[in-house]
Design a protein around this motif. Structure first.
Motif: not given
Length: 400
Positions: A50-51, A53-54, A59, A62-63, A65
């Motif tokens: 997730g990090v 992806t962020l 953002s 990521g949010s 996900y």
């Protein structure tokens, strides 16, 4: 993007193969410590993804996900209770339960991937599908608001009953074999049947979870990875939460609120994208749309509140005690439940703690207990068996 997909799929496949060859292939009962370590590892991998992806996706991605992952993980925890009912129904030996769960996870992952790509195609072609998904989630939320007990989950176990009628199987397990010989004929063992039951139940769960995550994001990569990482580590979570599943009595209410929230979000989005002629003449409607960031906050707050309410509830502790007595007594008295003396001792001690909780209840709380004489009789029977096996060293356990 193709390279990212390939690397992600290879990573997921690698984790599944690692899980099989290093944990599941050799049948054993995982300890709480083992389950905790590997559960934490899989959650850590999901969070690191997730990090990533962020950082690389921005953002918004990521949010989406994290919101999808948290929602799918919460839904998977609720599903674990039904898996527990299925395992108990089939009397799956404790040592073999890991393999059953892993196969169920693989089947679920493949099936959900198909649902995800189908759902994405429908949403891209027909915007009215957002209305459909929203209504499905609102109906599911309404069903979840019905009070749940251990017995109420039996209604979700139709797959087990149908499977037993359709397929001829041997009456007993043959280690972890899928087929065996019975009266000179090759027949399925209950091991294969329970895998089919778990996989089939997972398919029904997907009908709720896939619309839910599409309500948070329509990015297929995010939907797939959030779903996949929520399933990875589910086997370890099953053993880690063993004993706490019955305790989460308000989880279904929290999930109902989350699904209703996402359903409303989907319908608002459908109104914004509207092209149905009988709604506002086919023109879109200016409505407030709920951001992914707000969705993530709502999901986390609802989950935290419902979990804390469950853990500190007297009713939750009492319901847990009743469930433990029924299941643990049955398991302890079943000679085929496990060959591990440590596992048998663990469920015996847990049953004693559950019995002590029932006995210590006050008059008002005692009204929540169903069939108390029957439960205490089961405890007495188990304690007598335990005392006999241990040459009378535990006779003090017999009387409450």
């Amino acid at each position: 993007m193709t390279l990212v997909w390939v690397l992600t799929l290879l990573g997921i496949l690698g984790l599944l193969l690692f899980d099989y060859f290093f944990h599941v292939r050799s049948a054993h009962v995982p300890t709480i410590r083992e389950a905790a370590v590997w559960s934490a590892l899989y959650v850590g991998i999901a969070l690191l993804f997730g990090v990533g992806t962020l950082i690389f996706g921005g953002s918004a991605m990521g949010s989406e996900y994290f919101a999808g992952y948290v929602t799918e993980k919460a839904l998977s925890v609720d599903n674990l209770f039904v898996f527990l009912i299925i395992m108990t129904s089939f009397r799956v030996p404790r040592e073999n339960q890991q393999k059953v769960l892993l196969v169920g996870i693989v089947v679920s992952l493949i099936a959900r991937a198909g649902f995800i790509f189908l759902g994405s195609a429908l949403l891209n072609s027909f915007s009215w599908v957002f209305y459909l998904f929203g209504i499905v989630l609102l109906l599911t939320a309404g069903n979840m608001l019905k009070p749940e007990t251990e017995e109420s989950h039996q209604a979700q176990n139709n797959v087990v009953r149908i499977a037993r009628r359709l397929f001829r199987t041997s009456p007993e397990f043959d280690d972890d074999k899928l087929f065996t010989q019975l009266d000179g004929k090759r027949v399925m063992t209950p091991m294969l049947l329970v895998m089919v039951a778990i996989g089939g139940t997972d398919l029904m769960f997907a009908l709720d979870s896939i619309p839910a995550i599409f309500g948070l994001t329509q990015n297929v990569f995010v939907v797939f990875t959030a779903t996949a990482f929520s399933l990875l580590g589910l086997r370890q979570l099953y053993f880690l939460l063993d004993g706490l599943l019955d305790r989460l009595i308000y989880l279904s209410f929290g999930l109902a609120m989350i699904l209703a929230f996402i359903g409303a979000k989907l319908i608002l989005h459908a109104l914004h994208e509207n092209n149905l002629a009988f709604i506002n003449g086919g023109e879109h409607i200016e409505v407030v749309e709920i951001s992914t960031g707000l969705s993530l906050v709502v999901i986390l707050v609802v989950l935290v509140l419902t979990i804390l309410a469950s853990l500190f509830s007297t009713r939750g502790r009492t319901q847990t005690a009743m469930a433990h007595i029924r299941r643990d007594a049955t398991a302890y008295l079943d000679s085929e439940y496990t060959d591990d003396p440590g596992e048998r001792e663990r469920i015996f001690l847990r049953l004693l703690r559950a019995r002590d909780h029932i006995v210590a209840l006050g008059p008002k709380a005692r009204q929540q207990v169903k069939n108390e004489p029957e439960l205490l009789a089961l405890c007495h029977q188990v304690a007598e068996t335990h005392a006999t096996l241990h040459e009378g060293h535990t006779k003090g356990y017999i009387q409450p």
